[in-house]
Design an enzyme around this catalytic site. Structure first.
Site, PDB file in Angstrom:
ATOM      1  N   HIS A 262       0.872  -1.191   0.000  1.00  0.00           N
ATOM      2  CA  HIS A 262       0.000   0.000   0.000  1.00  0.00           C
ATOM      3  C   HIS A 262       0.906   1.237   0.000  1.00  0.00           C
ATOM      4  O   HIS A 262       1.733   1.381  -0.894  1.00  0.00           O
ATOM      5  CB  HIS A 262      -0.943  -0.096   1.211  1.00  0.00           C
ATOM      6  CG  HIS A 262      -2.022   0.948   1.280  1.00  0.00           C
ATOM      7  ND1 HIS A 262      -2.388   1.776   0.258  1.00  0.00           N
ATOM      8  CD2 HIS A 262      -2.857   1.272   2.317  1.00  0.00           C
ATOM      9  CE1 HIS A 262      -3.374   2.565   0.644  1.00  0.00           C
ATOM     10  NE2 HIS A 262      -3.676   2.286   1.883  1.00  0.00           N
TER      11      HIS A 262
ATOM     12  N   ASP B 296       2.617   5.366  -6.681  1.00  0.00           N
ATOM     13  CA  ASP B 296       3.877   5.326  -5.914  1.00  0.00           C
ATOM     14  C   ASP B 296       5.106   5.307  -6.796  1.00  0.00           C
ATOM     15  O   ASP B 296       6.211   5.599  -6.333  1.00  0.00           O
ATOM     16  CB  ASP B 296       3.875   4.106  -4.982  1.00  0.00           C
ATOM     17  CG  ASP B 296       2.892   4.304  -3.851  1.00  0.00           C
ATOM     18  OD1 ASP B 296       2.090   3.394  -3.583  1.00  0.00           O
ATOM     19  OD2 ASP B 296       2.897   5.403  -3.277  1.00  0.00           O
TER      20      ASP B 296
ATOM     21  N   HIS C   9      -2.250  -2.446  -9.621  1.00  0.00           N
ATOM     22  CA  HIS C   9      -3.257  -1.813  -8.744  1.00  0.00           C
ATOM     23  C   HIS C   9      -4.481  -2.708  -8.702  1.00  0.00           C
ATOM     24  O   HIS C   9      -4.840  -3.330  -9.700  1.00  0.00           O
ATOM     25  CB  HIS C   9      -3.640  -0.426  -9.295  1.00  0.00           C
ATOM     26  CG  HIS C   9      -4.291   0.436  -8.268  1.00  0.00           C
ATOM     27  ND1 HIS C   9      -5.625   0.344  -7.993  1.00  0.00           N
ATOM     28  CD2 HIS C   9      -3.781   1.368  -7.433  1.00  0.00           C
ATOM     29  CE1 HIS C   9      -5.930   1.208  -7.025  1.00  0.00           C
ATOM     30  NE2 HIS C   9      -4.818   1.843  -6.666  1.00  0.00           N
TER      31      HIS C   9
HETATM   32  C1  SDX Z   1      -1.378   2.177  -3.364  1.00  0.00           C
HETATM   33  O1  SDX Z   1      -6.044   0.702  -3.159  1.00  0.00           O
HETATM   34  C2  SDX Z   1      -5.609   1.860  -3.468  1.00  0.00           C
HETATM   35  O2  SDX Z   1      -6.334   2.699  -3.984  1.00  0.00           O
HETATM   36  C3  SDX Z   1      -4.169   2.126  -3.052  1.00  0.00           C
HETATM   37  C4  SDX Z   1      -3.574   3.424  -3.525  1.00  0.00           C
HETATM   38  C5  SDX Z   1      -4.214   4.608  -2.831  1.00  0.00           C
HETATM   39  O3  SDX Z   1      -4.107   5.734  -3.355  1.00  0.00           O
HETATM   40  O4  SDX Z   1      -4.679   4.427  -1.667  1.00  0.00           O
HETATM   41  O5  SDX Z   1      -3.713   3.551  -4.928  1.00  0.00           O
HETATM   42  C6  SDX Z   1      -2.084   3.488  -3.183  1.00  0.00           C
HETATM   43  O6  SDX Z   1      -1.309   1.409  -2.447  1.00  0.00           O
HETATM   44  C7  SDX Z   1      -0.834   1.818  -4.732  1.00  0.00           C
HETATM   45  C8  SDX Z   1      -0.271   0.366  -4.783  1.00  0.00           C
HETATM   46  C9  SDX Z   1       1.153   0.401  -4.219  1.00  0.00           C
HETATM   47  N1  SDX Z   1       1.675  -0.968  -4.094  1.00  0.00           N
HETATM   48  C10 SDX Z   1       2.632  -1.424  -4.905  1.00  0.00           C
HETATM   49  O7  SDX Z   1       3.148  -0.784  -5.826  1.00  0.00           O
HETATM   50  C11 SDX Z   1       3.108  -2.815  -4.547  1.00  0.00           C
HETATM   51  C12 SDX Z   1       3.289  -3.653  -5.813  1.00  0.00           C
HETATM   52  N2  SDX Z   1       1.977  -3.918  -6.372  1.00  0.00           N
HETATM   53  C13 SDX Z   1       1.295  -5.061  -5.946  1.00  0.00           C
HETATM   54  O8  SDX Z   1       1.757  -5.902  -5.003  1.00  0.00           O
HETATM   55  C14 SDX Z   1      -0.112  -5.255  -6.462  1.00  0.00           C
HETATM   56  O9  SDX Z   1      -0.175  -4.812  -7.750  1.00  0.00           O
HETATM   57  C15 SDX Z   1      -1.203  -4.626  -5.605  1.00  0.00           C
HETATM   58  C16 SDX Z   1      -1.086  -5.069  -4.195  1.00  0.00           C
HETATM   59  C17 SDX Z   1      -1.112  -3.157  -5.689  1.00  0.00           C
HETATM   60  C18 SDX Z   1      -2.540  -5.080  -6.176  1.00  0.00           C
HETATM   61  O10 SDX Z   1      -2.514  -6.419  -6.117  1.00  0.00           O
HETATM   62  P1  SDX Z   1      -3.786  -7.369  -6.384  1.00  0.00           P
HETATM   63  O11 SDX Z   1      -4.925  -6.624  -6.986  1.00  0.00           O
HETATM   64  O12 SDX Z   1      -4.049  -8.146  -5.136  1.00  0.00           O
HETATM   65  O13 SDX Z   1      -3.228  -8.270  -7.523  1.00  0.00           O
HETATM   66  P2  SDX Z   1      -2.384  -9.574  -7.255  1.00  0.00           P
HETATM   67  O14 SDX Z   1      -1.427  -9.366  -6.127  1.00  0.00           O
HETATM   68  O15 SDX Z   1      -3.336 -10.699  -7.169  1.00  0.00           O
HETATM   69  O16 SDX Z   1      -1.513  -9.666  -8.607  1.00  0.00           O
HETATM   70  C19 SDX Z   1      -2.112 -10.172  -9.812  1.00  0.00           C
HETATM   71  C20 SDX Z   1      -0.934 -10.730 -10.599  1.00  0.00           C
HETATM   72  C21 SDX Z   1      -0.090 -11.683  -9.765  1.00  0.00           C
HETATM   73  O17 SDX Z   1       0.490 -12.574 -10.670  1.00  0.00           O
HETATM   74  P3  SDX Z   1       0.158 -14.152 -10.478  1.00  0.00           P
HETATM   75  O18 SDX Z   1       0.622 -14.471  -9.067  1.00  0.00           O
HETATM   76  O19 SDX Z   1      -1.383 -14.236 -10.611  1.00  0.00           O
HETATM   77  O20 SDX Z   1       0.925 -14.831 -11.584  1.00  0.00           O
HETATM   78  O21 SDX Z   1      -0.040  -9.670 -10.978  1.00  0.00           O
HETATM   79  C22 SDX Z   1       1.236  -9.890 -10.381  1.00  0.00           C
HETATM   80  C23 SDX Z   1       1.023 -10.840  -9.217  1.00  0.00           C
HETATM   81  O22 SDX Z   1       2.190 -11.574  -8.972  1.00  0.00           O
HETATM   82  N3  SDX Z   1       1.694  -8.601  -9.875  1.00  0.00           N
HETATM   83  C24 SDX Z   1       2.937  -8.163  -9.953  1.00  0.00           C
HETATM   84  C25 SDX Z   1       2.918  -6.892  -9.385  1.00  0.00           C
HETATM   85  N4  SDX Z   1       1.681  -6.591  -8.968  1.00  0.00           N
HETATM   86  C26 SDX Z   1       0.926  -7.676  -9.270  1.00  0.00           C
HETATM   87  N5  SDX Z   1       4.060  -8.740 -10.467  1.00  0.00           N
HETATM   88  C27 SDX Z   1       5.188  -7.989 -10.389  1.00  0.00           C
HETATM   89  N6  SDX Z   1       5.244  -6.754  -9.862  1.00  0.00           N
HETATM   90  C28 SDX Z   1       4.139  -6.171  -9.352  1.00  0.00           C
HETATM   91  N7  SDX Z   1       4.212  -4.967  -8.842  1.00  0.00           N
END
Ligand code: SDX
Length: 369
Positions: free
Chosen positions: A215, A306, A254
């Site tokens: 997050h 971010d 996201h």
């Molecule tokens: C913020 O919710 C909001 O509105 C938050 C926010 C706000 O203003 O409040 O926008 C602010 O928190 C932005 C997000 C910041 N976080 C990150 O940058 C961390 C990296 N991103 C992730 O871990 C991920 O994308 C999330 C947590 C943000 C969202 O994840 P989801 O919706 O739970 O998706 P997921 O984890 O199920 O991923 C789906 C697939 C997976 O692949 P598989 O396991 O299915 O093969 O996408 C891949 C993930 O591994 N994946 C990534 C990735 N993000 C998702 N692979 C590599 N790098 C990434 N960053």
């Protein structure tokens, strides 16, 4: 019993008038205004007024709110003592969570309302800047009432008044991150206030939630990645290596946006402009190379808010471990507005869980186990 939905993905947990996150079209709207029209025009005080009072302020209303905020910046004696007692190597998000909690001890009987929201919002920059000065062995800098929220934070951090450019860049950032629908930390705040607990407890829940790298904590991890890469021509190999290890590349992906985060679009522009203005274009260039590599290898993943905020903060001279706390300074407007909304039309937030443990076991007394 409805089906279990991991992470409550796609579940609507509240109705809100504060912000709309349109994930399909990459649009963010604050009380009807599209973020792209606001971000570079407004100050934090204006967006806070929009959230708290429901309309953009006219000049007397804005001056009134600015005076309220600047009049509420000081810490209680207990909070100041707590801040001094914390170890100098503490994580600023832990300091913020702890000191805000102590600040709240005096106000636990306050009903959640706009004056309380203003009060707790005003103290965040003071806590963070004072801690940063303390850990450098310096005395905290007293807030200056005539400076706005963004300018005053930068002033208390360094003891010198920041340039108008820097203040404008920080205001844009604070407006961009002020609210974002039912993100995890807002959900925490709503769950807490929905038990009719107090505003400081709800904000403490939100700070603890924002800290996580999935997050708000992602921006600090992004900067660590950019520093590790060091030069634009190393980006591709290093990112590919991370992806090969199934590592998450912070700043991408996201839960809601299935196209580019509109805040990233604005911050990318700011990263390039700041890079040219400060002679540190390399951080923008490395970011662009990372983005190109990710878009090729993970076309479903776009940069989120971010990603480019990391290089923007870095070029503004903000210490890395203050990145997420600044996110908290900004999101205080949204957290407080949304918890007031919850409180005004409350229903305890208590979802179900599906029990998947053993159906029924016979008790065996301890001397027979
Ligand atoms: C913020 O919710 C909001 O509105 C938050 C926010 C706000 O203003 O409040 O926008 C602010 O928190 C932005 C997000 C910041 N976080 C990150 O940058 C961390 C990296 N991103 C992730 O871990 C991920 O994308 C999330 C947590 C943000 C969202 O994840 P989801 O919706 O739970 O998706 P997921 O984890 O199920 O991923 C789906 C697939 C997976 O692949 P598989 O396991 O299915 O093969 O996408 C891949 C993930 O591994 N994946 C990534 C990735 N993000 C998702 N692979 C590599 N790098 C990434 N960053």
């Amino acid at each position: 019993m409805p089906d279990y939905v991991p992470g409550l993905e796609g579940i609507v947990a509240a109705q809100t008038e504060i912000s709309l996150v349109d994930g399909a079209n990459g649009r963010l709207v604050y009380r009807g205004y599209v973020i792209a029209d606001l971000a570079e025009e407004m100050s934090f005080e204006e967006v806070a007024h929009l959230f708290w009072f429901g309309h953009l302020p006219n000049r007397p209303e804005l001056d009134g709110l600015a005076a309220e905020l600047s009049g509420s910046r000081s810490l209680t004696q207990a909070a100041a003592a707590a801040l001094d007692a914390l170890p100098k190597d503490a994580d600023p998000m832990d300091v913020l969570r702890s000191v805000v909690s102590v600040q709240g001890v005096r106000h636990r009987l306050e009903k959640p309302n706009v004056p309380a929201a203003i009060h707790v919002t005003a103290s965040f920059p003071t806590v963070l800047a004072a801690f940063h000065r303390r850990r450098q062995g310096l005395d905290p800098v007293k807030p200056r009432p005539e400076l706005g929220h963004a300018a005053n934070y930068l002033y208390m951090l360094t003891g010198t008044e920041a340039s108008p450019d820097l203040v404008r860049a920080l205001n844009t950032y604070l407006v961009l991150l002020a609210d974002h629908g039912m993100n995890a930390s807002t959900f925490s705040a709503r769950v807490t206030i929905a038990t009719l607990s107090d505003m400081y407890s709800a904000i403490t829940s939100a700070i603890g939630t924002l800290k996580g790298p999935l997050h708000g904590g992602a921006n600090e991890r992004v900067m660590e990645t950019l520093l590790e890469i060091g030069e634009a021509d190393r980006a591709r190999d290093m990112i590919n290596a991370k992806l090969k290890q199934h590592e998450r590349v912070m700043g991408f992906g996201h839960r809601v946006y299935k196209t580019e985060d509109p805040r990233a679009t604005i911050l990318r522009r700011h990263s390039e402009a700041l890079g040219r203005r400060t002679g540190q274009l390399k951080w923008y260039e490395i970011s662009r190379e990372v983005e190109k590599t990710m878009r090729e290898d993970k076309p479903d993943l776009y940069p989120n808010v971010d990603f480019y905020s990391a290089s923007v903060y870095h070029m503004m001279g903000i210490p890395i471990d203050q990145f997420t706390p600044i996110f908290a300074i900004s999101r205080m407007a949204g957290w407080t507005a949304q918890l007031l909304e919850q409180y005004a039309n409350n229903r305890l937030i208590r979802p179900e869980s599906e029990y998947v443990g053993p159906p029924s076991l016979k008790y065996v007394p301890i001397d027979k186990r």
